[in-house]
Enzyme design. Structure first.
Site, PDB file in Angstrom:
ATOM      1  N   HIS A 168      54.301  38.044  22.752  1.00 23.13           N
ATOM      2  CA  HIS A 168      53.601  38.587  23.915  1.00 23.13           C
ATOM      3  C   HIS A 168      52.817  39.835  23.515  1.00 23.13           C
ATOM      4  O   HIS A 168      53.180  40.525  22.553  1.00 23.13           O
ATOM      5  CB  HIS A 168      54.598  39.011  25.003  1.00 23.13           C
ATOM      6  N   CYS A 255      61.160  43.207  28.684  1.00 18.88           N
ATOM      7  CA  CYS A 255      61.445  41.856  29.208  1.00 18.88           C
ATOM      8  C   CYS A 255      62.604  41.821  30.184  1.00 18.88           C
ATOM      9  O   CYS A 255      62.699  40.934  31.018  1.00 18.88           O
ATOM     10  CB  CYS A 255      61.792  40.917  28.060  1.00 18.88           C
TER      11      CYS A 255
HETATM   12  C1  CIR Z   1      60.987  33.505  25.372  1.00 15.33           C
HETATM   13  O1  CIR Z   1      60.656  33.054  24.275  1.00 15.33           O
HETATM   14  O2  CIR Z   1      60.363  33.280  26.394  1.00 15.33           O
HETATM   15  C2  CIR Z   1      62.206  34.373  25.449  1.00 15.33           C
HETATM   16  N1  CIR Z   1      63.169  33.936  24.487  1.00 15.33           N
HETATM   17  C3  CIR Z   1      61.862  35.821  25.230  1.00 15.33           C
HETATM   18  C4  CIR Z   1      61.017  36.400  26.309  1.00 15.33           C
HETATM   19  C5  CIR Z   1      60.700  37.833  26.073  1.00 15.33           C
HETATM   20  N2  CIR Z   1      59.984  38.384  27.180  1.00 15.33           N
HETATM   21  C6  CIR Z   1      59.079  39.338  27.102  1.00 15.33           C
HETATM   22  O3  CIR Z   1      58.696  39.732  25.994  1.00 15.33           O
HETATM   23  N3  CIR Z   1      58.536  39.770  28.220  1.00 15.33           N
END
Ligand code: CIR
Length: 264
Positions: A168, A255
């Protein structure tokens, strides 16, 4: 500077699910230890509360292994909230599950992204604009739909690049105050922070780039002493939180919560 990009009254988080052992990850470094993940999460929620936020912790949602990463489900602005459309198919249903919780705070000022895909990890609210990073999870159609959704609230959306291989946009950067960001060199090199002060993460500490400024503190992943010291030297109050378990799923400080100040 009004500080609306880092002054918040509320947050929403979600307890790590037992199924988080099956969460998405770019590189498999082993499953997270759920007990340790929950302990880190509790410390994270306590840190938000210590900065004065009223935090709602939603119950675990076992059907969605990545549901602890609530940031990806919505964009919360001072004017209203947008329920997003996560680009990872296994995560798509997480956004609908968040919608009623947003309505509790925003009333009828909750809108739904009309098309395309956007995950909240690709969105950075600054004082006067939303930066939206294109990534494997966020596409141009989604960013255009986001721009249409937030235009009535007066927010411009600026499309920016996420370096290849980076999950991201905010995996590689954090807003520290109205003028300053923490960023990796590979992201800063794209020019997206022209006109801002950039504090670079220390070489080899790229995973330290995802932190959050919350009221008076920078909530920061433990284990990155050179970047921490640079932030302290720049005058920030740094609160360190263990992130070893979330990191196995490519997750970080931003996150794990939606942070916001609802209207009114
Ligand atoms: C994913 O790959 O979607 C999750 N394992 C990690 C999400 C992390 N979220 C973020 O950076 N906002």
């Amino acid at each position: 500077m009004s500080g609306r990009s880092f002054a918040f009254t509320r947050a929403i988080a979600r307890e790590p699910a037992a199924s988080a052992v099956a969460g998405l990850r770019a590189v498999d470094t082993g499953a997270p230890d759920i007990a340790a993940f929950r302990a880190d999460h509790a410390a994270y929620v306590a840190a938000l509360r210590a900065e004065g936020l009223a935090v709602t912790v939603l119950p675990q949602m076992d059907a969605f292994p990545d549901s602890v990463f609530v940031e990806d489900t919505a964009l919360c602005l001072p004017d209203g909230a947008v329920v997003l459309r996560p680009g990872a198919p296994s995560r798509f249903g997480e956004a609908a599950a968040m919608a009623p919780h947003l309505a509790r705070h925003y009333g009828d000022r909750v809108v739904h992204l009309a098309e395309g895909f956007v995950e909240g990890g690709d969105l950075m609210m600054t004082e006067d604009a939303i930066l939206a990073g294109l990534s494997a999870r966020t596409n141009a159609a989604g960013v255009a739909a986001l721009a249409a959704a937030v235009a009535p609230w007066g927010w411009p959306v600026r499309m920016v690049e996420t370096p290849p291989g980076v999950l991201h946009f905010k995996t590689d950067c954090s807003l520290l105050d109205a003028e300053t960001v923490l960023a990796t060199d590979r992201l800063a090199a794209t020019g997206c922070f022209a006109g801002r002060r950039v504090i670079p993460v220390a070489p080899g500490e790229e995973a330290a780039a995802n932190a959050i400024r919350v009221n008076g503190a920078v909530i920061f992943p433990a284990g990155f002493p050179r970047t921490r010291d640079a932030l302290v030297a720049a005058g920030y109050r740094v609160v360190e939180i263990g992130n070893a378990q979330a990191a196995k799923l490519d997750g970080g400080m931003s996150c794990l919560s939606l942070r916001f100040t609802p209207p009114g």
